[in-house]
Motif scaffolding. Structure first.
Motif, PDB file in Angstrom:
ATOM      1  N   CYS A 125     -13.869 -12.318  15.526  1.00 28.29           N
ATOM      2  CA  CYS A 125     -12.434 -12.265  15.830  1.00 28.29           C
ATOM      3  C   CYS A 125     -11.689 -11.996  14.528  1.00 28.29           C
ATOM      4  CB  CYS A 125     -11.955 -13.556  16.485  1.00 28.29           C
ATOM      5  SG  CYS A 125     -12.234 -15.031  15.494  1.00 28.29           S
ATOM      6  N   LEU A 126     -10.640 -11.214  14.616  1.00 25.72           N
ATOM      7  CA  LEU A 126      -9.877 -10.832  13.433  1.00 25.72           C
ATOM      8  C   LEU A 126      -8.409 -10.770  13.832  1.00 25.72           C
ATOM      9  CD1 LEU A 126     -10.560 -10.075  10.499  1.00 25.72           C
ATOM     10  CD2 LEU A 126     -10.549  -7.684  11.193  1.00 25.72           C
ATOM     11  N   PHE A 127      -7.647 -11.789  13.457  1.00 26.07           N
ATOM     12  CA  PHE A 127      -6.260 -11.903  13.906  1.00 26.07           C
ATOM     13  C   PHE A 127      -5.301 -11.373  12.844  1.00 26.07           C
ATOM     14  CE2 PHE A 127      -8.605 -15.093  16.263  1.00 26.07           C
ATOM     15  CZ  PHE A 127      -8.151 -14.883  17.556  1.00 26.07           C
ATOM     16  N   GLY A 128      -4.351 -10.599  13.313  1.00 28.65           N
ATOM     17  CA  GLY A 128      -3.293 -10.130  12.430  1.00 28.65           C
ATOM     18  C   GLY A 128      -3.718  -9.086  11.426  1.00 28.65           C
ATOM     19  N   ARG A 129      -4.898  -8.477  11.625  1.00 28.07           N
ATOM     20  CA  ARG A 129      -5.396  -7.519  10.639  1.00 28.07           C
ATOM     21  C   ARG A 129      -5.637  -6.126  11.228  1.00 28.07           C
ATOM     22  NH1 ARG A 129      -3.443 -10.160   6.671  1.00 28.07           N
ATOM     23  NH2 ARG A 129      -4.726 -11.791   5.699  1.00 28.07           N
ATOM     24  N   ALA A 130      -5.243  -5.911  12.484  1.00 29.74           N
ATOM     25  CA  ALA A 130      -5.492  -4.613  13.127  1.00 29.74           C
ATOM     26  C   ALA A 130      -4.842  -3.479  12.345  1.00 29.74           C
ATOM     27  CB  ALA A 130      -4.983  -4.636  14.564  1.00 29.74           C
ATOM     28  N   GLU A 131      -3.632  -3.684  11.880  1.00 30.76           N
ATOM     29  CA  GLU A 131      -2.920  -2.633  11.149  1.00 30.76           C
ATOM     30  C   GLU A 131      -3.621  -2.316   9.832  1.00 30.76           C
ATOM     31  OE1 GLU A 131       1.546  -1.843   9.298  1.00 30.76           O
ATOM     32  OE2 GLU A 131       1.245  -3.371  10.850  1.00 30.76           O
ATOM     33  N   LEU A 132      -4.125  -3.355   9.165  1.00 31.30           N
ATOM     34  CA  LEU A 132      -4.808  -3.146   7.895  1.00 31.30           C
ATOM     35  C   LEU A 132      -6.146  -2.428   8.102  1.00 31.30           C
ATOM     36  CD1 LEU A 132      -4.376  -3.691   4.918  1.00 31.30           C
ATOM     37  CD2 LEU A 132      -5.520  -5.894   5.189  1.00 31.30           C
ATOM     38  N   VAL A 133      -6.896  -2.841   9.129  1.00 30.46           N
ATOM     39  CA  VAL A 133      -8.151  -2.148   9.449  1.00 30.46           C
ATOM     40  C   VAL A 133      -7.873  -0.680   9.752  1.00 30.46           C
ATOM     41  CG1 VAL A 133     -10.035  -1.978  11.114  1.00 30.46           C
ATOM     42  CG2 VAL A 133      -9.327  -4.234  10.267  1.00 30.46           C
ATOM     43  N   ASP A 134      -6.842  -0.438  10.553  1.00 30.59           N
ATOM     44  CA  ASP A 134      -6.482   0.937  10.907  1.00 30.59           C
ATOM     45  C   ASP A 134      -6.088   1.734   9.667  1.00 30.59           C
ATOM     46  OD1 ASP A 134      -5.870   2.983  12.946  1.00 30.59           O
ATOM     47  OD2 ASP A 134      -3.815   2.719  12.241  1.00 30.59           O
ATOM     48  N   HIS A 135      -5.425   1.076   8.730  1.00 29.14           N
ATOM     49  CA  HIS A 135      -5.026   1.740   7.481  1.00 29.14           C
ATOM     50  C   HIS A 135      -6.251   2.231   6.712  1.00 29.14           C
ATOM     51  CE1 HIS A 135      -2.870   2.552   3.751  1.00 29.14           C
ATOM     52  NE2 HIS A 135      -3.742   1.790   3.122  1.00 29.14           N
ATOM     53  N   VAL A 136      -7.279   1.380   6.627  1.00 30.93           N
ATOM     54  CA  VAL A 136      -8.500   1.762   5.918  1.00 30.93           C
ATOM     55  C   VAL A 136      -9.182   2.928   6.638  1.00 30.93           C
ATOM     56  CG1 VAL A 136     -10.783   0.991   5.169  1.00 30.93           C
ATOM     57  CG2 VAL A 136      -8.824  -0.561   4.986  1.00 30.93           C
ATOM     58  N   VAL A 137      -9.318   2.818   7.955  1.00 23.85           N
ATOM     59  CA  VAL A 137     -10.006   3.863   8.734  1.00 23.85           C
ATOM     60  C   VAL A 137      -9.257   5.187   8.618  1.00 23.85           C
ATOM     61  CG1 VAL A 137     -10.670   4.573  11.058  1.00 23.85           C
ATOM     62  CG2 VAL A 137     -11.070   2.208  10.317  1.00 23.85           C
ATOM     63  N   ARG A 138      -7.938   5.143   8.763  1.00 25.67           N
ATOM     64  CA  ARG A 138      -7.149   6.379   8.688  1.00 25.67           C
ATOM     65  C   ARG A 138      -7.217   6.987   7.291  1.00 25.67           C
ATOM     66  NH1 ARG A 138      -2.246   5.606   8.843  1.00 25.67           N
ATOM     67  NH2 ARG A 138      -2.036   3.380   9.277  1.00 25.67           N
TER      68      ARG A 138
END
Length: 828
Positions: A125-138
């Protein structure tokens, strides 16, 4: 999809394509749903990747919404050996060509190579980090070859990096390497040479030689990575580790996490990992403890979340403790964690502790290097402060170092994620990090702490005396220059005001403790600091707090010394008249005048006469002009240009109030000329306002407009919001007189917003009165009456009964259709 169709799918490629068609999805739609790339989906369906990892299968199964039996079939096909059929899944390409597609693209030394797959399991589980993960992937899919995440320990940088790596993994067909570099461990942190050796060993067959020299190892690393698609993850990199040699060649990507910001010179994408917001923090705790338990104790839950300050590690620790102790009410742990001095002691479970994370960052500063020594010394002394913010001036005083060294130390602490930069020259420390600094500061010797506080008082006083020269026409003789030199700095008057603005809370704290002290030296420093604080309080209209500090200073034994007492009383008189306490202001000014006469000090007498003129004029006393003339005579006697300019200003004001406009304009113009000649920007700004208003009243409209526009610019240049308010008000009034009601009201609203922002009311009544008149003329009666009523209330609270009576009559005339212009005193 039927079981027969599943059975006919001989390998994973066939099965995935069939499932996608059955779901009615394009490759693009499946990529968007699963978080995988289109290229990754295409490679799987073409058979270029016949054996995807389980995490990839999980993402695909969720996106395709298949049941558990189909999910198992997907997993089985992914584990099945590659088929040896004559034709590939999607074309007539020979099998030999397909095999070459699956081999590493660089054919050199193939017998030494393997395809590593070392990623740890993705976080559950990873809360509040979806935007940061997406930033790395993008960033990676956008072409970035190096991506770095930085932040203090316990923020969850590793989890973000691993999650992003799993989403990207299938795009890197030649391998995925992961190395925990143990950056927070003093004795086992991985060096750059060790990291290079590990990566090379991951890419070479067992027993293949690895160069021991750095240059040779880097050369082999770049050769092996050239032409490949490798994903290399270096987790928890130690600070100051050179990153250049670890950047791979070819189409490879390097993902890095660490406590320190990345070095300059490397082409990379960098993101600082923040603490969790309130919503994500609660979601994380709820996942560990359960919603019913949190909802049963909302106040205790809020307290616990506040104590954890958005740090994921802290939330996981309290969540794990509550999981283990189901009989504990949340309030029990919340009270223990919130207890002063106990928070970090409670935020631990087994070997996992928030304090340890902070200590693991600090040890990098414990070296013989002077810049690191300054940073470590400063960090410990930040714990002396009760608040979390720190500026360059405070840092220099705390660590007893120069301003330049303080700037370097603050930047170093920021680079290692122990501080956050909140603005130019302004920094803050995380709540839990500050707790650790306080614990370290508690170990300092009491005498050292007292000396640190004295340095802070001297530093703030030095800034205050520099700024005071722009505001006050006189000072305790012989003290200002001595005190300004006691702590050298490179700020001018405007810079000093800006520096003080960052330290207001700390100055208040030092004043409160120092003025209450029984130590005479500490009292004296605090009295001088109260006087030095004058410039900031005047320019920011902080008259209430200032009055209280001055009254406290007058009650000290040091405050009974004649020169200091007279100076304190004169400052107090200014604060009192600005708050509307006119009779109190007159009493303070008269007592200061008596002391100045006993001392035989014409400078203090001149300043006292100006204070008496200012307050007497505000209550309509007939002797206001006489006090101003007396101040001018005394100023010329001591040949002090500042005093003369200030006295001429007051003479002009009183003449103008008595409707002697031409004589008043002459005095005000001479005052402006002197202020311009001696380079006093604040005095010049006041002169521009006064001369502009007088010329407007004499019908010289265009010169008046230019003067008032210059006054607005001057007030902003010297950082004086009080004068900016007054200048905007008078310029707005000019536009009202010129028939431009909209522009006039807009300017007055701007001035009123400054009044509201700082809570001062010195100019508010006048602004509201003029706005009321303009609104009444426009027929907007409800708005006009509201402004009049507030203005009346302010005047009565300030004891200005004469002005209040005039306002009441004007209000009544306006309501009867006889709205008239309202005049108010000019700038003093």
């Amino acid at each position: 999809m039927s079981l027969e169709a599943i059975d006919n799918a001989l390998d994973f490629a066939h099965l995935l394509r069939a499932l996608r068609h059955d779901a009615g999805l394009t490759q693009e739609a499946l990529a968007e749903r699963s978080g995988l790339s289109i290229e990754g989906i295409s490679a799987l369906e073409r058979g270029h990747r016949l054996h995807p990892r389980r995490s990839t299968i999980d993402l695909l199964a969720r996106a395709l919404q298949v049941d558990e039996s189909v999910r198992r079939q997907m997993d089985e096909r992914a584990r099945r050996p590659a088929p040896t059929r004559a034709s590939p899944p999607d074309s007539g390409t020979p099998a030999s060509a397909r095999e070459s597609d699956r081999r590493p693209t660089d054919n050199r030394a193939d017998h030494h190579r393997i395809v590593p797959d070392q990623l740890p399991a993705p976080p559950t589980c990873l809360f509040g980090r979806a935007e940061l993960v997406d930033h790395v992937v993008r960033a990676v899919r956008g072409g970035a070859r190096t991506v770095v995440l930085s932040g203090m320990g316990g923020l969850g940088k590793s989890a973000v990096l691993v999650q992003a790596a799993h989403l990207l993994a299938d795009e890197f067909t030649d391998g995925r390497i992961h190395l925990d570099m143990c950056g927070g461990q003093r004795d086992s942190a991985v060096t750059a040479d060790d990291a290079l050796s590990f990566v090379l060993e991951s890419l070479l067959a067992e027993g293949a030689p690895v160069p021991t020299r750095r240059a040779a190892a880097v050369a082999m690393y770049r050769s092996l990575s050239a032409g490949r698609k490798l994903l290399i993850v270096l987790d928890d990199m130690p600070p100051d580790l050179p990153l250049d040699d670890l950047v791979p060649g070819g189409d490879c990507v390097l993902l890095v996490s660490g406590r320190a910001a990345p070095p300059v010179g490397v082409d990379l994408v960098h993101a600082a990992v923040p603490v969790l917001d309130d919503r994500a923090a609660r979601a994380l705790l709820q996942d560990l403890v359960g919603a019913p338990r949190l909802e049963a104790e909302p106040e205790a839950t809020a307290s616990l979340l506040h104590s954890c300050a958005g740090l994921p590690l802290a939330l996981k620790i309290v969540g794990a403790r509550l999981q283990r102790r189901t009989s504990w009410p949340i309030s029990y742990l919340a009270e223990r964690v919130a207890r002063q001095g106990d928070r970090l002691q409670e935020l631990r479970i087994g070997d996992v502790a928030v304090r340890r994370c902070i200590e693991e960052t600090l040890w990098h500063l414990e070296t013989g290097r002077s810049d690191l020594h300054d940073a470590h010394r400063l960090f410990v002394r930040i714990g002396i402060l009760r608040r979390r913010s720190v500026s360059v001036v405070t840092a220099a005083a705390l660590a007893d170092i120069s301003l330049d060294r303080a700037r370097a130390a603050l930047e170093r602490l920021t680079d290692t994620s122990l501080l956050d930069s909140t603005g130019p020259g302004q920094f803050s420390v995380h709540d839990l990090v500050h707790d650790h600094a306080r614990a370290l500061a508690d170990e300092l010797d009491g005498a050292e702490v007292a000396e640190i506080r004295r340095r802070c008082r001297r530093a703030y006083a030095a800034l205050g005396w520099t700024a005071r020269e722009q505001v006050r026409p006189s000072h305790p003789e012989g003290l200002a220059q001595h005190h300004a030199q006691a702590w050298p700095h490179d700020f001018d008057a405007v810079g000093s005001l800006s520096a003080i603005a960052l330290e207001v809370d700390h100055i208040r704290e030092l004043l409160a403790t120092g003025l209450a002290s029984q130590d005479e030296a500490e009292q004296r420093e605090s009295v001088l600091l109260a006087l030095a604080f004058t410039a900031y309080c005047v320019t920011r209209s902080m008259f209430f707090d200032w009055s209280q500090h001055l009254q406290d200073a007058l009650r000290t034994s040091v405050g009974q010394e004649p020169v200091l007492r007279a100076s304190l009383l004169l400052d107090l008189s200014t604060a009192q008249t600005s708050r509307g306490a006119q009779q109190e202001s007159l009493r303070s000014a008269r007592e200061a005048d008596r002391i100045a006469e006993e001392l035989g000090s014409p400078r203090l007498q001149a300043t006292a006469a100006m204070a008496l003129s200012l307050t007497s004029g505000r209550v309509g006393a007939p002797d206001a002009y006489g006090f101003a003339v007396r101040a001018l005579e005394l100023a010329r006697q001591v040949k002090d240009d500042f005093l003369e300019a200030a006295a001429l200003r007051d003479v002009g004001l009183q003449l103008c109030r008595d409707e002697h406009l031409h004589e008043g304009l002459d005095a005000a113009t001479r005052s402006l000329e002197i202020f311009e000649r001696i380079g006093n920007e604040r005095g010049r700004c006041m002169g521009l306002i006064n001369v502009g208003v007088m010329r407007r009243r004499l019908g010289q409209r265009e010169p008046a407009r230019q003067l008032l526009e210059d006054a607005v610019a001057s007030a902003r240049a010297c950082g004086d919001r009080e004068l900016e308010t007054e200048a905007l008000d008078e310029l707005g009034r000019w536009h009202l007189g010129a028939g431009d009601r909209d522009r006039g009201l807009e300017l007055m609203e701007s001035g009123l917003s400054l009044v509201d922002a700082r809570g001062a009311r010195q100019w508010e009544a006048g602004i509201r009165t003029r706005m009321a008149s303009a609104l009444a003329e426009a027929g907007m009666w409800d708005d006009a009456i509201e402004h009049w009523d507030i203005a009346l209330q302010i005047c009565r609270q300030r004891g200005e009964e004469g002005i209040a009576a005039d306002l009441q009559r004007q209000r009544e005339r306006a309501l009867c259709g006889e709205a008239s212009d309202h005049s108010r005193p000019l700038s003093g």
